[in-house]
Enzyme design. Structure first.
Site, PDB file in Angstrom:
ATOM      1  N   ASP A 330     -57.249  19.574  18.444  1.00  0.00           N
ATOM      2  CA  ASP A 330     -58.667  19.776  18.875  1.00  0.00           C
ATOM      3  C   ASP A 330     -59.659  20.596  18.588  1.00  0.00           C
ATOM      4  O   ASP A 330     -59.361  21.806  18.432  1.00  0.00           O
ATOM      5  CB  ASP A 330     -58.590  19.117  20.089  1.00  0.00           C
ATOM      6  CG  ASP A 330     -58.433  17.807  20.292  1.00  0.00           C
ATOM      7  OD1 ASP A 330     -58.758  16.646  19.175  1.00  0.00           O
ATOM      8  OD2 ASP A 330     -59.241  17.119  21.538  1.00  0.00           O
ATOM      9  N   ASP A 607     -56.848  15.503  24.400  1.00  0.00           N
ATOM     10  CA  ASP A 607     -57.095  16.625  26.324  1.00  0.00           C
ATOM     11  C   ASP A 607     -57.645  14.666  26.175  1.00  0.00           C
ATOM     12  O   ASP A 607     -57.168  14.162  27.954  1.00  0.00           O
ATOM     13  CB  ASP A 607     -57.783  17.069  26.209  1.00  0.00           C
ATOM     14  CG  ASP A 607     -59.417  16.660  24.863  1.00  0.00           C
ATOM     15  OD1 ASP A 607     -59.136  15.884  24.932  1.00  0.00           O
ATOM     16  OD2 ASP A 607     -60.195  18.126  25.555  1.00  0.00           O
ATOM     17  N   ASP A 611     -56.179  10.387  22.224  1.00  0.00           N
ATOM     18  CA  ASP A 611     -56.023  11.748  21.064  1.00  0.00           C
ATOM     19  C   ASP A 611     -54.001  11.110  21.633  1.00  0.00           C
ATOM     20  O   ASP A 611     -53.277  11.398  21.303  1.00  0.00           O
ATOM     21  CB  ASP A 611     -55.710  13.246  22.139  1.00  0.00           C
ATOM     22  CG  ASP A 611     -57.124  13.600  21.168  1.00  0.00           C
ATOM     23  OD1 ASP A 611     -57.897  13.547  20.842  1.00  0.00           O
ATOM     24  OD2 ASP A 611     -57.787  14.232  22.565  1.00  0.00           O
TER      25      ASP A 611
END
Length: 865
Positions: A330, A607, A611
């Site tokens: 990310d 997070d 995801d």
């Protein structure tokens, strides 16, 4: 709003029957008994179970002592039970926390014409939900009236808030596009505004629900499990072949030397003795300590790692982290800080300032008023609360500059919050009979109305040359800056000509430590790909600054560009891929699948709920500490501080764990090969029993269990990050390891057998009987394999390098030395030994110690070639 009545109780029940409940399906975790039963399918455990069955039969036949099968049972319990119980406890804790969180979730709905607060799981399709700032949206639906700002970070991981409003003229939209203006999603949070939402889908059918379900799918074997399965097969074959060979050798030796059994009773005794020795060899050939080693390693490393903000949930996740070859990361909060920050201010003549203290007092007052009072966020107890992400960034900037007292706050005449049509907010301040209006917002709306600007001293000047300012703003935009203009005018209206106060650059900055960590991870041969919901220009700018886009061959793709390419085309591009922008949840799962099909060992960070499927499917999932519970549940490891530098530490600890397993294998397999060769060659040279069954089990128990503790405490050395990733299908035993094992085992076998069969060595002990020589052989064997532990623990020439950082190793090796002294001195008839003289001990010690210089010579030869 008054014409909205909501559903009746009867309609609620009908909707629930037709469209289902809003409760999310929870697949219950496997019970402890099932985890333990599955543990018995591990290759190493299966071999031990076979050995246990044979030893039990031998015990009832009177050919084995009780502690032989008991020792194997203890090894099975340690290796299987400990890890299963530990993982079960962690899952129970997580489930309890999740239930407590779910019980608190409430939402406001219209029912029977009135407002009711109900539990989120009681919401049904057709309900009208009333949404306010701070509410978590309970289901997916369309906005009926009002307007809200929504934080969708749980679904797309991005800090930028999305506007949700009613459709105009039945305009069509794509529910899969999270940035559409008309559809709101479960799990996202309202940041501002008010609205009524019509619930279209509930429960598992919501985007949140679909992602949560996908998380609960099974994941594939870890690289270590693949390697250990292969090794177990090889070891079992070696053990079975060795056992059969020894049994045949014992019988052949008796036949060839004329010691033929005289009757069938004697034959039975000889065969049972041969089988007993053979079974013991099989047990010795299997490193029982290996399964328990991973548990010991995980517990040792987990204690160390928590200090580095890394929490291990699943035991296999840590060792897999050490084998990573590609990492999908990310951007927000991992590579960047995860919060917007003011990075720079510029005046109309493009004078740039990083801090408020660098500008004159007059201009400073206008900046503080223009962004401090014209702000929806506030400062309370030295903390910024409320407002949107941009307003919080501006207020944090003032807080850091200790500019928290606003002299004109009491003189505010009116405040107009951000208007999406005008693209700015404004505040009018009146004092001393004069009114001044400050506006802040989009530069393209404000600058076109500015005919003057304030210089760094606050002097008003004409804004004639706009070219330099436009060039500056374009350059800032390319650096992924979000630009904000602040202006003022005399009077109580925000209409008319303006004077530019400054242009402010705001950005989610790249973490300084993340740059170094990315460089180290790349140097370790791991490909890092940034996956973000940002637009391509922003993603590329961040990637360049973070050191991800450096070579001409490096590729940045958008989600749409990815969708146009077939799987085969994407596989061809994957080695050069560095950035994926505007990413959808499905993109992450697809990237994981394609990389795994290329036999990569895949890591994924995340997070949000979006995801979670990719975190689950990846070989190792790194969930962020600030992320959702669904993401943490899906991940193997939680990075408590959301920092890429902590991911690098997890990789280092994983590599340390894998190195420790290899060190243990060198040590253990040298013992096993030496034991098998000694017991195989001995009968061919005329001595049926070289090492007794009891002696072999003593060696096995001491070396397996204690060595697992010794090698489990090896320090994490930064030099491991210079190694290339280990391919998923590569054997856990390398050629170099095999050479070390064979040379060490051959030397130990040679010196042990020479004590019995080579006169020059045998005579060093004086005129003694065979039992005394076998006692010396047993002592030499134990000491030699202990010294070989120093060889196994490092690839460096110096076998004692970093030894001070592993005190457990020194304690364990000292304990093994003491044990073998006690075995030989006090073992007597039980261990078939006699006490040795000091002179004999010294000879055994010198012969055993020579295994170290022999391995140093091997390392020097390998290094030279």
């Amino acid at each position: 709003m008054s014409d909205l009545k909501g559903l009746t109780e009867k309609e609620v029940e009908e909707s629930r029957k037709t469209n289902g409940s809003n409760a999310l399906t929870q697949i219950p975790p496997e019970p402890l008994w099932k985890k333990i039963m599955e543990g018995f399918r591990e290759p190493m455990i299966m071999i031990l179970l076979v050995a246990l069955a044979v030893e039990t039969v031998m015990f009832f036949m009177g050919e084995a002592d009780w502690y032989e099968p008991v020792g194997i049972v203890i090894a099975i319990i340690l290796s299987n039970g400990v890890s299963s119980i530990s993982e079960n406890k962690q899952q129970k804790k997580a489930a309890a926390l999740k239930e407590a969180e779910l019980a608190k979730e409430k939402t406001k709905v219209l029912r029977d014409g009135g407002m009711k607060e109900i539990h989120v799981s009681d919401v049904v399709t057709g309900d009208i939900v009333y949404l306010q700032a701070g509410d978590k949206i309970p289901a997916d639906g369309i906005i009926l009236d009002g307007s809200i700002k929504v934080d969708q970070a749980a679904l797309n991981g991005e800090t930028e808030e999305a506007t949700k409003e009613p459709r105009k003229n039945g305009e069509s939209f794509d529910t899969k596009d999270l940035l559409n203006k008309y559809y709101a999603y479960r799990g996202t949070v309202v940041c501002g505004g008010e609205a009524h939402m019509y619930v279209q889908v509930v429960g598992d059918q919501t985007l949140f629900g679909q992602l949560a379900l996908e998380v609960q799918e099974e994941s594939r074997q870890t690289p270590l499990q693949v390697k250990l399965a292969k090794l177990a097969k090889q070891i079992s074959q070696f053990g079975y072949v060795g056992a059969c060979g020894i049994m045949i050798a014992i019988i052949l030796q008796n036949v060839l030397t004329g010691h033929m059994p005289e009757n069938w009773h004697a034959w039975m005794f000889l065969i049972v003795a041969a089988v007993s020795t053979s079974v013991t060899i099989i047990v010795c050939a299997v490193p029982e300590g290996l399964p328990s080693l991973t548990s010991i390693l995980s517990s040792f490393q987990s204690i160390r790692m928590i200090k580095d903000n890394v929490l291990v949930h699943k035991i296999n996740g840590l060792e897999t982290a050490g084998s990573l070859s590609i990492l999908f990361s990310d951007k927000t909060g991992t590579i960047t800080e995860g919060k917007l920050t003011v990075t720079e201010m510029a005046t109309g003549d493009v004078k740039q300032f990083k801090k408020l203290s660098e500008v004159g007092d007059v201009l400073k007052k206008d900046i503080v008023t223009g962004i401090g009072i014209n702000n929806s966020a506030t400062i309370s107890d030295n903390a910024v609360i409320g407002g949107n992400s941009t307003d919080r960034a501006l207020m944090s900037f003032l807080l850091d500059a200790k500019q928290t007292e606003f002299a004109d706050k009491e003189n505010v005449i009116k405040f107009n919050s951000f208007d999406s049509a005008k693209k700015y907010s404004s505040v009018t301040i009146g004092g001393n009979g004069q009114a001044v209006t400050y506006i802040k917002g989009a530069p393209e709306k404000i600058l076109e109305r500015c005919d003057k600007y304030l210089d760094e001293n606050g002097t008003e000047k004409e804004l004639k040359e706009r070219g330099y300012l436009d060039t500056y703003m374009n350059e800032q935009a390319e650096r992924s800056m979000r630009l904000l203009a602040v202006a003022k005018r005399n009077g109580d209206s925000d209409e008319g000509a303006l004077t530019l106060v400054c242009v402010i650059s705001i950005r989610d900055n790249v973490r300084m430590e993340a740059k170094d960590a990315i460089r180290e991870v790349q140097r370790a041969g791991i490909q890092v790909v940034m996956v973000t919901g940002d637009r391509k220009e922003t993603a590329v700018a961040i990637a360049k600054e973070a050191g991800l886009l450096v070579d001409p061959d490096d590729i940045a793709l958008t989600s749409a560009e990815m969708a146009e390419k077939s799987d085969e085309e994407m596989k061809a591009l994957l080695p050069h891929l560095r950035v994926v922008s505007r990413a959808l949840p499905t993109d992450k799962s697809r990237l994981v699948r394609l990389a795994q099909e290329l036999d990569e060992v895949v890591g994924m960070t995340g997070d949000g709920v979006n995801d979670s499927p990719a975190l689950k499917k990846a070989d190792v999932g790194f969930a962020m500490g600030s992320g959702t519970e669904v993401a943490k549940e899906a991940g193997d490891i939680t990075i408590l501080d959301d920092n890429f530098a902590s991911i690098k530490k997890a990789i280092l600890y994983g590599r340390t764990m894998f190195k420790s397993i290899r060190k243990f294998l060198i040590f253990q397999l040298t013992v096993n090969v030496a034991a098998v060769l000694t017991c195989f060659i001995g009968p061919l040279l005329g001595e049926n029993t070289i090492l007794t069954v009891t002696q072999l089990l003593m060696i096995n128990l001491a070396m397996d269990t204690l060595a697992a503790i010794a090698f489990g405490s090896e320090p994490a050395l930064e030099e491991y990050m210079k190694d290339r990733p280990i391919p998923r299908k590569e054997s856990i035993i390398t050629k170099n390891m095999m050479t070390e094992i064979l040379i060490g085992a051959l030397y130990i076998t040679g010196i042990c057998l020479s004590i019995l069969f080579v006169p020059a060595v045998r005579n060093l002990f004086g005129d003694v009987d065979v039992t005394y020589l076998k006692s010396a052989l047993f002592a030499t064997f134990m000491m030699a394999i202990t010294f070989n532990g120093f060889n196994a623990r490092t690839e460096h020439i110096n076998p004692f390098e970093h030894i001070g950082r592993n005190k457990n190793f020194l304690l364990v090796m000292g304990a093994i030395f003491l044990m073998q002294f006690v075995f030989v001195t006090f073992g007597g008839e039980v261990l078939s030994v006699e006490r040795l003289s000091v002179h004999s001990w010294m000879i055994c010690l010198i012969l055993a110690f020579m295994v170290i210089p022999i391995d140093v010579a091997r390392k020097l030869i390998i290094r030279k070639h």
